[in-house]
Design a protein around this motif. Structure first.
Motif, mmCIF file in Angstrom:
data_model
loop_
_atom_site.group_PDB
_atom_site.id
_atom_site.type_symbol
_atom_site.label_atom_id
_atom_site.label_comp_id
_atom_site.label_asym_id
_atom_site.label_seq_id
_atom_site.Cartn_x
_atom_site.Cartn_y
_atom_site.Cartn_z
ATOM 1 N N GLN A 103 0.812 -1.208 0.000
ATOM 2 C CA GLN A 103 0.000 0.000 0.000
ATOM 3 C C GLN A 103 0.853 1.269 0.000
ATOM 4 O OE1 GLN A 103 -1.562 -1.267 4.039
ATOM 5 N NE2 GLN A 103 -1.901 0.939 4.207
ATOM 6 N N GLY A 104 0.233 2.372 -0.437
ATOM 7 C CA GLY A 104 0.952 3.606 -0.700
ATOM 8 C C GLY A 104 1.697 4.209 0.472
ATOM 9 N N PHE A 105 1.192 4.015 1.692
ATOM 10 C CA PHE A 105 1.846 4.604 2.860
ATOM 11 C C PHE A 105 3.330 4.292 2.881
ATOM 12 C CE2 PHE A 105 3.650 4.002 7.065
ATOM 13 C CZ PHE A 105 3.367 5.194 7.705
ATOM 14 N N TYR A 106 3.683 3.055 2.580
ATOM 15 C CA TYR A 106 5.063 2.583 2.727
ATOM 16 C C TYR A 106 5.981 3.066 1.603
ATOM 17 C CZ TYR A 106 2.739 -0.386 6.122
ATOM 18 O OH TYR A 106 1.991 -0.835 7.181
ATOM 19 N N GLN A 107 5.415 3.692 0.591
ATOM 20 C CA GLN A 107 6.219 4.171 -0.540
ATOM 21 C C GLN A 107 6.551 5.660 -0.411
ATOM 22 O OE1 GLN A 107 6.911 1.453 -2.222
ATOM 23 N NE2 GLN A 107 5.320 0.411 -1.038
ATOM 24 N N ASN A 108 6.129 6.284 0.686
ATOM 25 C CA ASN A 108 6.332 7.721 0.861
ATOM 26 C C ASN A 108 6.989 8.032 2.197
ATOM 27 O OD1 ASN A 108 4.779 8.844 -1.566
ATOM 28 N ND2 ASN A 108 3.226 7.541 -0.626
ATOM 29 N N ILE A 109 7.570 9.219 2.289
ATOM 30 C CA ILE A 109 8.217 9.661 3.519
ATOM 31 C C ILE A 109 7.146 10.196 4.472
ATOM 32 C CG2 ILE A 109 9.849 11.330 4.508
ATOM 33 C CD1 ILE A 109 11.167 11.295 1.619
ATOM 34 N N HIS A 110 7.256 9.840 5.751
ATOM 35 C CA HIS A 110 6.313 10.314 6.751
ATOM 36 C C HIS A 110 7.062 10.711 8.022
ATOM 37 C CE1 HIS A 110 2.948 8.726 4.370
ATOM 38 N NE2 HIS A 110 3.654 7.621 4.231
ATOM 39 N N VAL A 111 6.653 11.813 8.623
ATOM 40 C CA VAL A 111 7.166 12.239 9.926
ATOM 41 C C VAL A 111 5.961 12.480 10.830
ATOM 42 C CG1 VAL A 111 8.483 13.965 11.214
ATOM 43 C CG2 VAL A 111 9.195 13.344 8.893
ATOM 44 N N PHE A 112 5.942 11.848 11.993
ATOM 45 C CA PHE A 112 4.801 12.039 12.893
ATOM 46 C C PHE A 112 5.197 11.731 14.335
ATOM 47 C CE2 PHE A 112 4.694 7.800 11.071
ATOM 48 C CZ PHE A 112 4.386 6.950 12.137
ATOM 49 N N SER A 113 4.416 12.277 15.242
ATOM 50 C CA SER A 113 4.629 12.040 16.667
ATOM 51 C C SER A 113 4.313 10.583 16.986
ATOM 52 C CB SER A 113 3.730 12.980 17.478
ATOM 53 O OG SER A 113 3.841 12.701 18.855
ATOM 54 N N ALA A 114 5.177 9.948 17.753
ATOM 55 C CA ALA A 114 4.966 8.543 18.098
ATOM 56 C C ALA A 114 3.938 8.443 19.224
ATOM 57 C CB ALA A 114 6.274 7.900 18.521
ATOM 58 N N PRO A 115 2.794 7.821 18.986
ATOM 59 C CA PRO A 115 1.823 7.640 20.073
ATOM 60 C C PRO A 115 2.408 6.716 21.139
ATOM 61 C CG PRO A 115 1.181 6.359 18.151
ATOM 62 C CD PRO A 115 2.352 7.188 17.732
ATOM 63 N N ALA A 116 1.817 6.750 22.320
ATOM 64 C CA ALA A 116 2.349 5.992 23.458
ATOM 65 C C ALA A 116 2.516 4.508 23.133
ATOM 66 C CB ALA A 116 1.431 6.168 24.674
ATOM 67 N N VAL A 117 1.559 3.936 22.413
ATOM 68 C CA VAL A 117 1.638 2.499 22.124
ATOM 69 C C VAL A 117 2.825 2.184 21.226
ATOM 70 C CG1 VAL A 117 0.033 2.654 20.161
ATOM 71 C CG2 VAL A 117 0.340 0.472 21.329
ATOM 72 N N LEU A 118 3.131 3.060 20.251
ATOM 73 C CA LEU A 118 4.279 2.825 19.375
ATOM 74 C C LEU A 118 5.580 2.956 20.153
ATOM 75 C CD1 LEU A 118 5.549 2.281 16.641
ATOM 76 C CD2 LEU A 118 5.267 4.698 16.064
ATOM 77 N N LYS A 119 5.658 3.934 21.056
ATOM 78 C CA LYS A 119 6.869 4.084 21.886
ATOM 79 C C LYS A 119 7.102 2.835 22.724
ATOM 80 C CE LYS A 119 5.660 8.294 23.394
ATOM 81 N NZ LYS A 119 5.695 9.566 24.162
ATOM 82 N N GLU A 120 6.023 2.309 23.300
ATOM 83 C CA GLU A 120 6.154 1.099 24.116
ATOM 84 C C GLU A 120 6.600 -0.089 23.263
ATOM 85 O OE1 GLU A 120 6.066 0.749 27.391
ATOM 86 O OE2 GLU A 120 5.833 2.928 27.517
ATOM 87 N N MET A 121 6.069 -0.162 22.043
ATOM 88 C CA MET A 121 6.463 -1.253 21.144
ATOM 89 C C MET A 121 7.951 -1.152 20.788
ATOM 90 S SD MET A 121 3.137 -1.448 18.594
ATOM 91 C CE MET A 121 3.434 -3.081 17.891
ATOM 92 N N LEU A 122 8.416 0.078 20.524
ATOM 93 C CA LEU A 122 9.825 0.277 20.180
ATOM 94 C C LEU A 122 10.735 -0.049 21.365
ATOM 95 C CD1 LEU A 122 9.341 3.554 18.137
ATOM 96 C CD2 LEU A 122 10.387 1.468 17.233
ATOM 97 N N LEU A 123 10.302 0.317 22.560
ATOM 98 C CA LEU A 123 11.093 -0.003 23.755
ATOM 99 C C LEU A 123 11.133 -1.514 23.979
ATOM 100 C CD1 LEU A 123 9.891 2.817 26.190
ATOM 101 C CD2 LEU A 123 12.166 2.581 25.171
ATOM 102 N N TYR A 124 9.992 -2.173 23.781
ATOM 103 C CA TYR A 124 9.944 -3.627 23.953
ATOM 104 C C TYR A 124 10.837 -4.316 22.924
ATOM 105 C CZ TYR A 124 8.078 -8.347 24.548
ATOM 106 O OH TYR A 124 7.951 -9.703 24.789
ATOM 107 N N ALA A 125 10.859 -3.763 21.704
ATOM 108 C CA ALA A 125 11.649 -4.366 20.622
ATOM 109 C C ALA A 125 13.147 -4.298 20.889
ATOM 110 C CB ALA A 125 11.317 -3.681 19.293
ATOM 111 N N SER A 126 13.561 -3.514 21.891
ATOM 112 C CA SER A 126 14.984 -3.409 22.219
ATOM 113 C C SER A 126 15.572 -4.755 22.643
ATOM 114 C CB SER A 126 15.202 -2.386 23.337
ATOM 115 O OG SER A 126 14.829 -1.095 22.916
ATOM 116 N N LYS A 127 14.720 -5.680 23.062
ATOM 117 C CA LYS A 127 15.211 -7.003 23.469
ATOM 118 C C LYS A 127 15.868 -7.739 22.297
ATOM 119 C CE LYS A 127 12.061 -10.277 24.123
ATOM 120 N NZ LYS A 127 10.843 -10.972 24.657
ATOM 121 N N TRP A 128 15.547 -7.285 21.058
ATOM 122 C CA TRP A 128 16.144 -7.915 19.875
ATOM 123 C C TRP A 128 17.218 -7.020 19.245
ATOM 124 C CZ3 TRP A 128 10.463 -7.828 19.614
ATOM 125 C CH2 TRP A 128 9.897 -9.008 20.123
ATOM 126 N N ASN A 129 17.709 -6.048 20.004
ATOM 127 C CA ASN A 129 18.700 -5.112 19.483
ATOM 128 C C ASN A 129 19.912 -5.847 18.898
ATOM 129 O OD1 ASN A 129 19.945 -2.604 18.974
ATOM 130 N ND2 ASN A 129 21.021 -2.659 20.925
#
Length: 266
Positions: A103-129
């Motif tokens: 889908q088109g979203f992934y073919q374009n550049i986007h900048v946006f504020s990370a909602p709380a759930v995305l921040k938590e997901m990124l922090l959790y993903a650190s276990k696979w750093n």
């Protein structure tokens, strides 16, 4: 040929040229105060970058994107980019995806504020750093995060600094960028561009999609974000440093662009 370097899991044999030897479809990279390359480069993987601390400018084609703290930028594959920042400390969390939905979203550049759930997901993903091998939980989790990005994206075009292609406008932009704390004289700017005031206003809007006044506001607010990050000044001091006569005028202008009120780190 330079010695090969490992950056974000990718092997850089020459400046800006990468070999992708990562076996997994998604790869996490996080390192304290790691600096993104300040020279132009590209890679085949799509890149999601979360600015956890500080701020980062991404220079892509004719635009400059400001990614403040707690914001993310999505960069599609094979898009040439470079990054700069004057922040004392910059902590980035980077996720590189080899396969993304069509889908088109992934073919374009986007900048946006990370909602709380995305921040938590990124922090959790650190276990696979920096984990190169595939992991079932990692694969399912990161695919869920990838699929959710279009729903997390509440984009703000105000974080994009337009760079005009008409070379007559470059001195105008440079003047505003250097003297943003002062009010500008439109006739003086027109003289710099060697055109009439009416032509300058029309062509500038045509080239950048914003007016000269809006461009000035944008530069002032982006400069204020840099000053806030320094943690050396109060908001009232910053307001005057970037050209506002009062804190209320600065706060109103800041909110109009950022959809949030400025917060002092001092």
């Amino acid at each position: 040929m330079q010695n090969a370097k490992l950056k974000c899991g990718l092997t850089e044999k020459n400046a800006g040229q990468y070999t992708d030897d990562i076996p997994s479809d998604a790869y996490i990279w996080f390192e304290e105060n790691w600096q993104h390359d300040d020279y132009e480069h590209s890679h085949q993987r799509c890149q999601l970058t979360y600015v956890e601390t500080g701020y980062q400018y991404f220079h892509i084609d004719k635009n400059i994107y400001l990614v403040p703290q707690n914001h993310v930028i999505w960069i599609p594959s094979d898009v040439r980019h470079r990054a700069t920042s004057a922040a004392k400390t910059v902590n980035l969390r980077v996720v590189l995806f080899k396969t993304v939905p069509a889908q088109g979203f992934y073919q374009n550049i986007h900048v946006f504020s990370a909602p709380a759930v995305l921040k938590e997901m990124l922090l959790y993903a650190s276990k696979w750093n920096k984990l190169l091998t595939e992991d079932e939980e990692k694969s399912v989790f990161l695919n869920a995060m990838l699929s959710s990005l279009p729903y997390f994206c509440d984009e703000s075009g105000s974080l994009q600094i337009p760079v005009p292609t008409d070379i007559r406008l470059i001195p105008v932009c440079n003047h505003i960028n250097k003297n943003y704390q002062y009010n500008f004289d439109t006739e003086e700017l027109a003289d710099m561009a060697k055109m009439s005031v009416r032509s300058l206003q029309r062509i500038f809007k045509q080239e950048t999609n914003i007016t000269l006044q809006k461009y000035m506001q944008l530069i002032r607010i982006l400069k204020s974000i840099e000053l806030i990050d320094k943690k050396q000044y109060t908001l009232s001091q910053i307001a005057h440093m970037v050209g506002y006569k009062s804190l209320s005028a600065f706060t109103s202008s800041y909110y109009a662009l950022m959809q949030t009120k400025p917060k002092s780190k001092k």
